[in-house]
Design a protein around this motif. Sequence first.
Motif, PDB file in Angstrom:
ATOM      1  N   ILE A 134     -24.812  34.993  -8.962  1.00  0.00           N
ATOM      2  CA  ILE A 134     -24.803  35.364  -7.550  1.00  0.00           C
ATOM      3  C   ILE A 134     -24.279  34.160  -6.788  1.00  0.00           C
ATOM      4  O   ILE A 134     -24.880  33.078  -6.829  1.00  0.00           O
ATOM      5  N   ILE A 152     -24.747  38.728  -0.223  1.00  0.00           N
ATOM      6  CA  ILE A 152     -24.744  39.293  -1.577  1.00  0.00           C
ATOM      7  C   ILE A 152     -24.242  40.740  -1.523  1.00  0.00           C
ATOM      8  O   ILE A 152     -24.715  41.535  -0.704  1.00  0.00           O
ATOM      9  N   LEU A 177     -23.749  41.539  -9.627  1.00  0.00           N
ATOM     10  CA  LEU A 177     -23.561  40.226 -10.242  1.00  0.00           C
ATOM     11  C   LEU A 177     -22.078  39.917 -10.479  1.00  0.00           C
ATOM     12  O   LEU A 177     -21.258  40.823 -10.618  1.00  0.00           O
TER      13      LEU A 177
END
Length: 351
Positions: A134, A152, A177
Motif C-alpha cells: 500500500i 488508498i 494492493l
Amino acid sequence: MKQTKPKASKGKQIFRIVLLVGTCISLYFVPWILVKAWILPLPKTVQEQVDQTLSYGFDGVVVYVDEAGKPPAFYTAGYHNKEEKIPAKPNALFKIASISKLYVAVAITKLNHDQLLSLDKTVADYFPELVGRIENADKITLRMLVQHRSGIPNFTDSPDFWKNQPNTNIDVLKYALDLPANFEPNKDYGYSNTNYLLLSRVIEQVTGGSRQDYFKKEILIPLGLKNTFGSIDEVNLDDLMSGYYVGIDKDFKYENNGMMIATAQDVGVFLRALNDGTLLNKKEMETYKSIYEFNHGGLAAGYQCMAEYHKDIDAVVIQFMNTTDFEGFQWNLLQITHSRVVKMLEKAKKQ
C-alpha cells in the motif's frame, strides 16, 4: 424611415440550430422518473409517500420515523419477498452496507480514548506486512482512514471484485494492493471502502476479538439493541428482507459477504444515541466530531438505505429499499423519496 432588424449571420443561425438540437437531445436523455418523483405534490401522509415509491420500480420499502416526544412510526410498502408474495415487514432485517461505517467510527473513537489504539499511528504500525503493497503505508494514519483522506484505492472499484462475486473465500483487500495511490495522504478526499476494511481489522487486532464482539459490548448491549448482527450467519434468513437488482433474476439476500444486518428501528436507536450524546461521553464526542459524520447511506447489490438525524425537527428517519440498478437511478430515487418524507415532517412541525 422604417428601420428593419438586422438578420442574424449565417454562423449565428447555425449555432442556434445546433444549440436547439443539443437541448432536444439532452431532454430526450433526462431520466424523467427522477423529475416526476421530485416535482409531484407532497401527499398528505408519510404512508402515501411510501406507497408512491413502488411506482418507481422498488420491490419493497421500510421507513422508520422517530420524532422526539412521539412513539416511533413504521411505514411499509411492497414485498419482503416478492417470489412468495410476503408483504414488507416493519421489523425486517436488512443489509445496511456502508451505514456500518458509523459503527466502525464510533468503535475507533472509543478505542482511541481507552488508549488501545492511536489515531495518529500509521497503517505501517498496525500492518507492517503492507509496507510496499500500500503506497504511503508509513504516512497514512488511522485518522486519515476514518476521514477517507488516505489515498488508498477503493477495492470495490476493481473490475476483479465484481467479476469474482460474491468473493467467497477471497481476501478482498487484495483488490487494493500493489496499486498507485489516488493522492498523497491528507491532500484530498476519496471515499474508499478499503479504509474501513483496514479499520475493522485494527479493531480486531487491538481487542483480540471480532469486530461484532466489540460492537456488542460497547454499542449494542448498552443501547439495548438485539436486532443488529455481523452477517447472515447470525440470523434466520426468513427474517432478512430479500434484495433485488433490476434486470437480474436473483435474490441477493443469500450472498454472504460479511455485511452488517439490522432492523430499521435498531439503526434508528443507534443513530439518535450517536447524535444526542448518549453513546459517547463528552471527550469522545469531541473526537468523533473531528473525524467523521453523523448520518450515512448504504448501497450494495439488492440493498440501499439511508439513515439521517435532522436536528431542526429532532427526528431520525431510516429508509430501507430492496431494489438497486446499474444506472444509479434507484439510488437517486432513494434520496428524493427520503427528502420528501423529511419535508413532510418539517411541514407538519410548522403547523
